[in-house]
Design a protein around this motif. Structure first.
Motif, PDB file in Angstrom:
ATOM      1  N   LEU A  84       0.828  -1.209   0.000  1.00 15.15           N
ATOM      2  CA  LEU A  84       0.000   0.000   0.000  1.00 15.15           C
ATOM      3  C   LEU A  84       0.865   1.263   0.000  1.00 15.15           C
ATOM      4  CD1 LEU A  84      -2.810   1.233   0.107  1.00 15.15           C
ATOM      5  CD2 LEU A  84      -2.712   1.051   2.593  1.00 15.15           C
ATOM      6  N   LYS A  85       1.936   1.259   0.772  1.00 15.25           N
ATOM      7  CA  LYS A  85       2.843   2.411   0.803  1.00 15.25           C
ATOM      8  C   LYS A  85       3.496   2.628  -0.556  1.00 15.25           C
ATOM      9  CE  LYS A  85       3.853   2.104   5.711  1.00 15.25           C
ATOM     10  NZ  LYS A  85       4.856   1.809   6.733  1.00 15.25           N
ATOM     11  N   LEU A 119       3.146   5.959  -2.936  1.00 19.37           N
ATOM     12  CA  LEU A 119       4.295   6.729  -3.420  1.00 19.37           C
ATOM     13  C   LEU A 119       4.307   6.816  -4.944  1.00 19.37           C
ATOM     14  CD1 LEU A 119       7.073   5.419  -1.013  1.00 19.37           C
ATOM     15  CD2 LEU A 119       6.070   7.709  -1.046  1.00 19.37           C
ATOM     16  N   ILE A 120       3.976   5.723  -5.600  1.00 21.78           N
ATOM     17  CA  ILE A 120       3.926   5.730  -7.063  1.00 21.78           C
ATOM     18  C   ILE A 120       2.826   6.663  -7.554  1.00 21.78           C
ATOM     19  CG2 ILE A 120       3.414   4.314  -9.095  1.00 21.78           C
ATOM     20  CD1 ILE A 120       4.897   2.004  -7.626  1.00 21.78           C
ATOM     21  N   ALA A 121       1.696   6.668  -6.876  1.00 20.56           N
ATOM     22  CA  ALA A 121       0.605   7.571  -7.253  1.00 20.56           C
ATOM     23  C   ALA A 121       1.032   9.028  -7.109  1.00 20.56           C
ATOM     24  CB  ALA A 121      -0.628   7.282  -6.406  1.00 20.56           C
ATOM     25  N   TRP A 122       1.733   9.349  -6.035  1.00 16.78           N
ATOM     26  CA  TRP A 122       2.220  10.720  -5.848  1.00 16.78           C
ATOM     27  C   TRP A 122       3.231  11.095  -6.923  1.00 16.78           C
ATOM     28  CZ3 TRP A 122       0.378  14.798  -3.699  1.00 16.78           C
ATOM     29  CH2 TRP A 122      -0.491  14.673  -2.621  1.00 16.78           C
ATOM     30  N   ALA A 123       4.089  10.161  -7.280  1.00 18.96           N
ATOM     31  CA  ALA A 123       5.063  10.432  -8.343  1.00 18.96           C
ATOM     32  C   ALA A 123       4.333  10.725  -9.657  1.00 18.96           C
ATOM     33  CB  ALA A 123       6.010   9.250  -8.496  1.00 18.96           C
ATOM     34  N   LYS A 124       3.274   9.967  -9.930  1.00 20.34           N
ATOM     35  CA  LYS A 124       2.502  10.191 -11.154  1.00 20.34           C
ATOM     36  C   LYS A 124       1.829  11.564 -11.133  1.00 20.34           C
ATOM     37  CE  LYS A 124       0.915   8.868 -15.097  1.00 20.34           C
ATOM     38  NZ  LYS A 124       1.840   8.731 -16.229  1.00 20.34           N
ATOM     39  N   LYS A 164      12.546  11.368 -14.596  1.00 24.69           N
ATOM     40  CA  LYS A 164      12.604  11.374 -13.129  1.00 24.69           C
ATOM     41  C   LYS A 164      11.502  10.497 -12.547  1.00 24.69           C
ATOM     42  CE  LYS A 164      14.038  12.980  -9.138  1.00 24.69           C
ATOM     43  NZ  LYS A 164      15.359  12.702  -8.605  1.00 24.69           N
ATOM     44  N   TYR A 165      10.324  10.524 -13.147  1.00 17.22           N
ATOM     45  CA  TYR A 165       9.212   9.682 -12.707  1.00 17.22           C
ATOM     46  C   TYR A 165       9.610   8.208 -12.765  1.00 17.22           C
ATOM     47  CZ  TYR A 165       4.941   6.947 -13.096  1.00 17.22           C
ATOM     48  OH  TYR A 165       3.983   5.978 -12.931  1.00 17.22           O
ATOM     49  N   HIS A 166      10.182   7.796 -13.885  1.00 17.60           N
ATOM     50  CA  HIS A 166      10.571   6.399 -14.039  1.00 17.60           C
ATOM     51  C   HIS A 166      11.662   6.001 -13.039  1.00 17.60           C
ATOM     52  CE1 HIS A 166       8.037   5.462 -17.403  1.00 17.60           C
ATOM     53  NE2 HIS A 166       8.452   6.536 -18.044  1.00 17.60           N
ATOM     54  N   LYS A 167      12.593   6.906 -12.767  1.00 13.55           N
ATOM     55  CA  LYS A 167      13.626   6.632 -11.771  1.00 13.55           C
ATOM     56  C   LYS A 167      13.021   6.476 -10.381  1.00 13.55           C
ATOM     57  CE  LYS A 167      17.503   8.934 -14.052  1.00 13.55           C
ATOM     58  NZ  LYS A 167      18.462  10.048 -13.970  1.00 13.55           N
ATOM     59  N   ILE A 178      11.188   3.075  -5.840  1.00 13.12           N
ATOM     60  CA  ILE A 178      10.071   2.716  -4.958  1.00 13.12           C
ATOM     61  C   ILE A 178       9.835   1.206  -5.011  1.00 13.12           C
ATOM     62  CG2 ILE A 178       7.572   2.918  -4.630  1.00 13.12           C
ATOM     63  CD1 ILE A 178       7.909   5.887  -5.625  1.00 13.12           C
ATOM     64  N   GLU A 179       9.867   0.640  -6.204  1.00 12.65           N
ATOM     65  CA  GLU A 179       9.620  -0.791  -6.355  1.00 12.65           C
ATOM     66  C   GLU A 179      10.682  -1.643  -5.670  1.00 12.65           C
ATOM     67  OE1 GLU A 179       9.141  -1.269 -10.549  1.00 12.65           O
ATOM     68  OE2 GLU A 179       7.028  -0.706 -10.462  1.00 12.65           O
ATOM     69  N   LYS A 180      11.885  -1.099  -5.493  1.00 11.52           N
ATOM     70  CA  LYS A 180      12.966  -1.844  -4.833  1.00 11.52           C
ATOM     71  C   LYS A 180      12.860  -1.819  -3.316  1.00 11.52           C
ATOM     72  CE  LYS A 180      16.403  -1.238  -8.470  1.00 11.52           C
ATOM     73  NZ  LYS A 180      17.715  -0.653  -8.795  1.00 11.52           N
ATOM     74  N   LEU A 181      11.989  -0.979  -2.778  1.00 16.53           N
ATOM     75  CA  LEU A 181      11.867  -0.878  -1.315  1.00 16.53           C
ATOM     76  C   LEU A 181      11.444  -2.191  -0.692  1.00 16.53           C
ATOM     77  CD1 LEU A 181      10.019   2.548  -0.945  1.00 16.53           C
ATOM     78  CD2 LEU A 181      12.415   2.085  -0.492  1.00 16.53           C
ATOM     79  N   THR A 182      12.075  -2.498   0.441  1.00 17.17           N
ATOM     80  CA  THR A 182      11.675  -3.678   1.224  1.00 17.17           C
ATOM     81  C   THR A 182      11.496  -3.245   2.665  1.00 17.17           C
ATOM     82  OG1 THR A 182      13.979  -4.271   1.659  1.00 17.17           O
ATOM     83  CG2 THR A 182      12.938  -5.285  -0.262  1.00 17.17           C
ATOM     84  N   SER A 183      10.802  -4.067   3.412  1.00 25.78           N
ATOM     85  CA  SER A 183      10.538  -3.716   4.820  1.00 25.78           C
ATOM     86  C   SER A 183      11.694  -4.108   5.702  1.00 25.78           C
ATOM     87  CB  SER A 183       9.276  -4.397   5.305  1.00 25.78           C
ATOM     88  OG  SER A 183       9.392  -5.785   5.186  1.00 25.78           O
TER      89      SER A 183
END
Length: 45
Positions: free
Chosen positions: A10-11, A15-20, A32-35, A40-45
């Protein structure tokens, strides 16, 4: 464990929605959006 995974997903989606939004408002470039999305996709908990 599943709950933490759902929270992270969900987080990431938030974040992706805000970037868009930033990209659509021309605050950031498409590059910059794609970066940002890639990071964001690489984030882990």
């Amino acid at each position: 464990m599943e709950n933490k995974k759902e929270q992270l997903t969900l987080k990431k989606l938030t974040l992706i929605a805000w970037a868009k939004i930033l990209q659509r408002e021309n605050i950031i470039t498409v590059t910059k959006y794609h970066k940002m999305v890639a990071r964001i996709e690489k984030l882990t908990s």
